[in-house]
Design a protein around this motif. Sequence first.
Motif, PDB file in Angstrom:
ATOM      1  N   LYS A  19      63.106  74.717  22.387  1.00  0.00           N
ATOM      2  CA  LYS A  19      63.908  73.619  22.243  1.00  0.00           C
ATOM      3  C   LYS A  19      63.929  72.474  23.345  1.00  0.00           C
ATOM      4  O   LYS A  19      63.990  71.236  22.769  1.00  0.00           O
ATOM      5  CB  LYS A  19      65.482  73.748  22.070  1.00  0.00           C
ATOM      6  N   LEU A  20      63.472  72.631  24.563  1.00  0.00           N
ATOM      7  CA  LEU A  20      63.225  71.798  25.631  1.00  0.00           C
ATOM      8  C   LEU A  20      61.710  71.412  25.702  1.00  0.00           C
ATOM      9  O   LEU A  20      61.562  70.514  26.561  1.00  0.00           O
ATOM     10  CB  LEU A  20      63.720  72.360  26.888  1.00  0.00           C
ATOM     11  N   PRO A  80      51.006  66.275  30.106  1.00  0.00           N
ATOM     12  CA  PRO A  80      51.148  64.867  31.138  1.00  0.00           C
ATOM     13  C   PRO A  80      51.638  63.521  30.251  1.00  0.00           C
ATOM     14  O   PRO A  80      52.209  62.792  30.893  1.00  0.00           O
ATOM     15  CB  PRO A  80      49.891  64.838  31.467  1.00  0.00           C
ATOM     16  N   ASP A  81      51.761  63.732  28.966  1.00  0.00           N
ATOM     17  CA  ASP A  81      52.119  62.687  27.993  1.00  0.00           C
ATOM     18  C   ASP A  81      53.610  62.588  27.845  1.00  0.00           C
ATOM     19  O   ASP A  81      54.134  61.770  27.155  1.00  0.00           O
ATOM     20  CB  ASP A  81      51.151  62.659  26.929  1.00  0.00           C
ATOM     21  N   VAL A  82      54.237  63.788  28.137  1.00  0.00           N
ATOM     22  CA  VAL A  82      55.440  63.952  27.814  1.00  0.00           C
ATOM     23  C   VAL A  82      56.521  63.797  29.231  1.00  0.00           C
ATOM     24  O   VAL A  82      56.067  64.030  30.253  1.00  0.00           O
ATOM     25  CB  VAL A  82      55.861  65.388  27.389  1.00  0.00           C
ATOM     26  N   ASN A  83      57.451  63.145  28.980  1.00  0.00           N
ATOM     27  CA  ASN A  83      58.497  63.016  30.109  1.00  0.00           C
ATOM     28  C   ASN A  83      58.905  64.142  30.881  1.00  0.00           C
ATOM     29  O   ASN A  83      59.344  65.275  30.304  1.00  0.00           O
ATOM     30  CB  ASN A  83      59.873  62.191  29.610  1.00  0.00           C
ATOM     31  N   PRO A  84      58.466  64.477  32.050  1.00  0.00           N
ATOM     32  CA  PRO A  84      58.639  65.585  32.819  1.00  0.00           C
ATOM     33  C   PRO A  84      60.247  66.192  32.991  1.00  0.00           C
ATOM     34  O   PRO A  84      60.398  66.973  33.119  1.00  0.00           O
ATOM     35  CB  PRO A  84      58.208  65.630  34.267  1.00  0.00           C
ATOM     36  N   LYS A  85      61.048  64.887  32.875  1.00  0.00           N
ATOM     37  CA  LYS A  85      62.161  65.068  33.199  1.00  0.00           C
ATOM     38  C   LYS A  85      62.934  65.949  31.891  1.00  0.00           C
ATOM     39  O   LYS A  85      63.165  65.503  30.800  1.00  0.00           O
ATOM     40  CB  LYS A  85      63.048  63.815  33.431  1.00  0.00           C
ATOM     41  N   ILE A  86      63.844  66.932  32.249  1.00  0.00           N
ATOM     42  CA  ILE A  86      64.441  67.688  30.866  1.00  0.00           C
ATOM     43  C   ILE A  86      65.848  67.418  31.159  1.00  0.00           C
ATOM     44  O   ILE A  86      66.382  67.684  31.892  1.00  0.00           O
ATOM     45  CB  ILE A  86      63.884  69.162  31.009  1.00  0.00           C
ATOM     46  N   VAL A  87      66.361  67.174  29.926  1.00  0.00           N
ATOM     47  CA  VAL A  87      67.856  66.913  29.638  1.00  0.00           C
ATOM     48  C   VAL A  87      68.378  67.949  28.583  1.00  0.00           C
ATOM     49  O   VAL A  87      67.504  67.926  27.524  1.00  0.00           O
ATOM     50  CB  VAL A  87      68.234  65.639  29.088  1.00  0.00           C
ATOM     51  N   ASP A  88      69.279  68.642  28.903  1.00  0.00           N
ATOM     52  CA  ASP A  88      70.055  69.341  27.957  1.00  0.00           C
ATOM     53  C   ASP A  88      70.830  68.652  27.050  1.00  0.00           C
ATOM     54  O   ASP A  88      71.802  68.483  26.971  1.00  0.00           O
ATOM     55  CB  ASP A  88      70.690  70.592  28.619  1.00  0.00           C
ATOM     56  N   GLU A 114      63.642  62.830  21.609  1.00  0.00           N
ATOM     57  CA  GLU A 114      63.888  63.869  20.362  1.00  0.00           C
ATOM     58  C   GLU A 114      63.874  63.116  18.944  1.00  0.00           C
ATOM     59  O   GLU A 114      64.035  63.894  18.057  1.00  0.00           O
ATOM     60  CB  GLU A 114      65.099  64.650  20.779  1.00  0.00           C
ATOM     61  N   GLY A 115      64.107  61.779  18.807  1.00  0.00           N
ATOM     62  CA  GLY A 115      64.095  61.372  17.668  1.00  0.00           C
ATOM     63  C   GLY A 115      65.418  61.036  17.012  1.00  0.00           C
ATOM     64  O   GLY A 115      65.537  60.777  15.855  1.00  0.00           O
TER      65      GLY A 115
END
Length: 1014
Positions: free
Chosen positions: A761-762, A834-842, A892-893
């Motif tokens: 999901k992340l 590398p094309d995705v934001n490395p910062k993960i937010v729950d 996430e849209g």
Amino acid sequence: MPKAKKITSWMLFAFVFIIYAISASNTIAFWDSPEFITSSYTLQASHPPGAPFYTILCKVILSFFPATKAALISNLISGFFGALTITLLFRITINVAERVLSVTKSNYTALIAGIIAALTLAFSDSFWTASTEAEVYTLSFALMTGMIHIMLLWERELDKRKEMRYMLLFAFLLGISTSVHLILIAIVIPLSILIAHKKFGLTIKNFILAILLGCISFFFIYGFLVQGIIKLTNTLDIWLVNSFKMSLNSGITVMFLGILISFSLLLVFSQKRQKTILQHGTLGVIFFFIGMSSFFMPMQRSNVNTLIAESMKNSNKMLQYVRAEQFGVSAIPLFKGPAFNAPLDKDVGFVDGKPMYSYDIDQKKYLKTDDGKFKTVNYADEFTLFFPRMFDKGDAEKYKAWTPIFGEPIKYPVQGEIVTINKPTFTENLSFFVNYQLMWMNARYLFWNFIGRQNDHHGLGYIKDGNWVSGINAFDKHRIGDQSIIPEYYKHHKGNDAYYFLPFILGILGIIALRKHKPYFWTTLLLFLTFGIGITIYVNPVPSSILIRERDYIFIGSFVIFALWIGLSVVFLAQALQGIKNPKIRIGIIAAIALLASPIQLLAKGWDNHQRGHDNFAYNFGKAYLDACPEQSILITDGDNMIFPLWYLQQVEGYRTDVRVINFAQLNIETHIDHLKKKLYDSKPIKIDLNKDLYISGAEKLFPLQEETKKAAVLPILFEFLTKDNTRINWNGRMRHYIPSTTFSIPIDTTRIKKLFDPKKLNASYTASITWENPKKFYGLNELALMNLLLNNIHDRPICFAINGKKSHFINLEPYMIQHGMVNILAPIQRKDPDVNPKIVDTKMMYSYIMNEVQFEGLDDDTVFIRDENTTYAREILRQNYYFLAQALLEEGQTKKAIEVLNKCTTLFPNKTIPYKQYSYAIGKLYVRAGNILKGTEICTIAMQNIWDELQWMTSFDPPNPIINLRHAYRLKNIYLQMLNQFPSGIENAPVSKEIFQQFDKNFQTWQQQNWPY
């Protein structure tokens, strides 16, 4: 008339206390207030050097109230002692005024003088603030004014027996003062003038002798009766425990019995031989010791299971506590010391220091944890400064910002190579002393209270924050700019209180009124200087000291005396207006002038910005951190404002006691590390297996880097490496443990780790290790302790890091952190694309948390005063959290939810109360990205306009502190240029055209050349 004085004094007390009770916060505020409430409620030692009498007194009172009222009652205790201080100042002023007016016998004049002095202090900015928050200061000022009042009564007393009673009462209160705030011992220096005046007459010779004896008395009390006795007790305890195998703290028992026997013999001897001075002196010391006996409390409570300060189980720890060695107070040079850029001596860079001992509970004896060999840095003598004001290496660039430093070139060998070092000249040293220490860190605070204050913003030297103002544009425009150019937010800030010099002028008139009465003139002047400039000289503040918070509260003792002078201006006016024959009309005019110019003006203008009843931000801020933590979490944070509210919530109100809160800075302290291994409330013990030799008190707290490999140091192997004696290196003559790599790794068993997140999901995946870089020249003990904690608990408990605007406690682990409300949770999860934001937010947790759970209402109300800390944290911490959630939702849209989060942010923290700047500009761009172009463009425009207005203001004149203001303006200009180039609807539609900005930039270069001193 005596009856009128008593009635007036108690009316003043009641009136002022009611004002303070109305003004006080119903809950906690930021800074030391929550810590003092917590230490009082749980009867613990507060931070060094401690205030045990205050703690015990508050604990007694709090015992009658429920925990939910602890904050309010503690705030009211401050208000009570604030009102008591006012009452005592009223009586002091009357006492002095009556002596000055002995010829006219005008008691009503003295009464009015007392009222003016008392109410002026009551409604002065710093004292009013201190009287509405749980702090030790109002109690300390009540003791200070009490001692002054007693000495004035003593000075007027003719009966020898009553004289002695006053002196013993003074000694007792001085002892109590020592256990509230050590600086109050300095009161013996100025009060020596009164003793000399009464007993010997105030000749020049006696004046000098009085000051000399006062200084000797100060050092005797502070150096011997307070620190010396504890040090002697510690030496005795080490000898008895190690040589005779006696129990721990036997030295205290023996010392106590020795003092008791010695004083008993002295009293018997002095009584038989009629040695009156010896007898009275002995009694005075006894009463002093009784007064400071509350210092036994920290030792008696050393085993409490809720540590705030370091545990003091023996006299060794107590000595470190009283000396405030945790804060490095004992290392501050006063009369002679090295310049900030002094190199090590070319021959002997390090010399022997004092050995350190620590009690070992297993061996039941004191062990030498540090032999002191080559422990003390030895700087080259050529770089010694007399009266060293610029001594701290960490503040080198900041010294140069506060005063231009060109220095005296000295060629000196450094690591075998001759280099030229520009040692600051004595003139430059004094220039920094005047510019920063005297004017910024002392006089500015005096002017705040009696001339006027620009705002409550944290003053770092900028023209926009924390300056004093008079309200008269002709005086102010050379320091903060012309009123016509100052932006509206700053011009109409509720903390902007200008008094037009009126209270200050009255204070000067009051000094003049005393000019012919030398005992009171010199006593009050020395009191003012001792608790003003004297404290500044003793503390020797470095530029970084102001980075934490404003320090006006430590100088309130001098403000008390200035308020006394303001009261005595009534005496001056009474003498100056003798031409008005009708005494009632004359006194009425004088009272009206003084009341309107000082206390009424202070009350009227200070009312709005001293009302704290609505302010629950610190309380909600602390709850938001705890609420973001999963069950049985370990929460790593640092900074007073990030730890004290959490301590209060857990230890007083019992809120989320399953979360183990850890102060990153306190992981340097042996007892705090050991304490983590114990169960605390509902929080299970934390697993730590750090070798005791590495963190025992007295051991080195810094571990140098000796890079031997580019590979990651795997933590289990690293900690084994640090236990071996043969892995030490010779570092400046001492064998020390070292760190062999700048990269570290924690191996992860993905089958065993507690899975809080679904990596799918992340859009991420688990990793077999947490491997990160943290390059440094030295690693602190707290960093090693934290790494050991991570290694031993990562599989079993959630480990959270508070998002508080600081990064030191993250130790560069951000790539493995998942934002979970106002905390980041450490997890072996990363995004590899590398094309995705490395910062993960729950986002699932955070949406509900931010939209429904956290409470930050009230910051949108521009009709009430909002403290600078509240606006700063809302601007720099909270807005950022809303931004990152909205950004993640967009990725996430979930565009609708993203806009809802942004709307919530701009509603809670609007521009009118929390001005839009760079974080808000990013929010505006996010609105545009989400499809709401109109609102996004509007926010970006406002953010740019705010910065543009500030730039126009700063560059409109030649500012004081030019280096500081130029650097800030340069930074703002670059931020504005970035905004200009990224404006959502194109640079051609920006609020300021590119051509106008280019013309501004050209003028900026000229302005910079005119003001840059180097």
